[in-house]
Design a protein around this motif. Structure first.
Motif, mmCIF file in Angstrom:
data_model
loop_
_atom_site.group_PDB
_atom_site.id
_atom_site.type_symbol
_atom_site.label_atom_id
_atom_site.label_comp_id
_atom_site.label_asym_id
_atom_site.label_seq_id
_atom_site.Cartn_x
_atom_site.Cartn_y
_atom_site.Cartn_z
ATOM 1 N N LEU A 71 0.830 -1.214 0.000
ATOM 2 C CA LEU A 71 0.000 0.000 0.000
ATOM 3 C C LEU A 71 0.858 1.254 0.000
ATOM 4 C CD1 LEU A 71 -2.853 -1.108 2.399
ATOM 5 C CD2 LEU A 71 -3.016 -0.740 -0.080
ATOM 6 N N ASP A 72 1.971 1.241 0.702
ATOM 7 C CA ASP A 72 2.876 2.389 0.708
ATOM 8 C C ASP A 72 3.407 2.665 -0.696
ATOM 9 O OD1 ASP A 72 4.418 4.477 1.991
ATOM 10 O OD2 ASP A 72 6.157 3.160 1.809
ATOM 11 N N VAL A 73 3.850 1.621 -1.377
ATOM 12 C CA VAL A 73 4.379 1.772 -2.736
ATOM 13 C C VAL A 73 3.275 2.233 -3.692
ATOM 14 C CG1 VAL A 73 5.335 0.492 -4.708
ATOM 15 C CG2 VAL A 73 6.287 0.165 -2.407
ATOM 16 N N LEU A 74 2.101 1.616 -3.581
ATOM 17 C CA LEU A 74 0.989 2.019 -4.456
ATOM 18 C C LEU A 74 0.547 3.451 -4.175
ATOM 19 C CD1 LEU A 74 -1.255 -1.182 -4.560
ATOM 20 C CD2 LEU A 74 0.329 -0.338 -6.318
ATOM 21 N N GLY A 75 0.500 3.823 -2.912
ATOM 22 C CA GLY A 75 0.108 5.194 -2.564
ATOM 23 C C GLY A 75 0.998 6.216 -3.236
#
Length: 186
Positions: A71-75
């Motif tokens: 989620l951090d990378v996608l965000g």
């Protein structure tokens, strides 16, 4: 909205056909960003990536596991991790808080310590008093991860259940209304 071109490949149990589990926030994020993606069975994931699913392969070809990391990378890649430095930090913190909420509610920790549940719900309630969503006035990956955490909270403690009194019940009702708002995002 998607900034990173190409296709994302998500790997999760039953390819998310029978249940969403830890992949729901990832899929909701990709869907909201209108990113091109597929979901496949775990046996299709690249070798040597993480211990368990979910796993994602990015358009660059790099793969990673662990829902909060994904989620951090996608965000960051999709513009759904907050628009200011402060929002980005808040988003990372909120995803990890939600991961703790999931863990504690799924394992029944709140049953033996109802004040802890009140503290977690109060923290989220305070966030929602400041913004329409958990981090800011637009949805972030934290909001999509919240769907997962609240589904587990609901599974373990019904919407009508009172953990430690009326305050918890009111907070939980507000949290469920918030989740319905996130669910309705197009």
């Amino acid at each position: 909205m998607a900034e990173e071109k190409g296709e994302y490949s998500v790997y999760y149990w039953t390819a998310c056909k029978q249940f969403w589990g830890r992949a729901i926030g990832i899929v909701l994020t990709l869907d909201h960003a209108k990113a091109k993606f597929s979901v496949s069975e775990p046996d299709q994931k690249p070798e040597g990536v993480g211990f368990a699913v979910p796993v994602i392969t990015l358009p660059s070809g790099q793969s990673l596991s662990q829902t909060p990391a994904i989620l951090d990378v996608l965000g960051e890649a999709l513009g759904l991790g907050g628009s200011t430095k402060e929002e980005q930090i808040d988003c990372k913190q909120c995803v990890l808080d939600l991961n703790d909420i999931f863990s504690e509610s799924a394992t029944g920790k709140w049953s033996g310590n109802p004040d802890r549940a009140d503290k977690w719900l109060s923290l989220l309630e305070a966030r929602l008093k400041k913004h329409k969503f958990l981090v800011c006035d637009t949805p972030t990956v934290a909001d999509f991860h919240a769907v997962f955490a609240f589904e587990w909270m609901h599974k373990k403690y019904s919407a009508d259940a009172t953990i430690s009194g009326q305050n918890s019940k009111k907070q939980k009702v507000h949290m469920y209304a918030y989740v319905r708002t996130v669910d309705s995002i197009q």
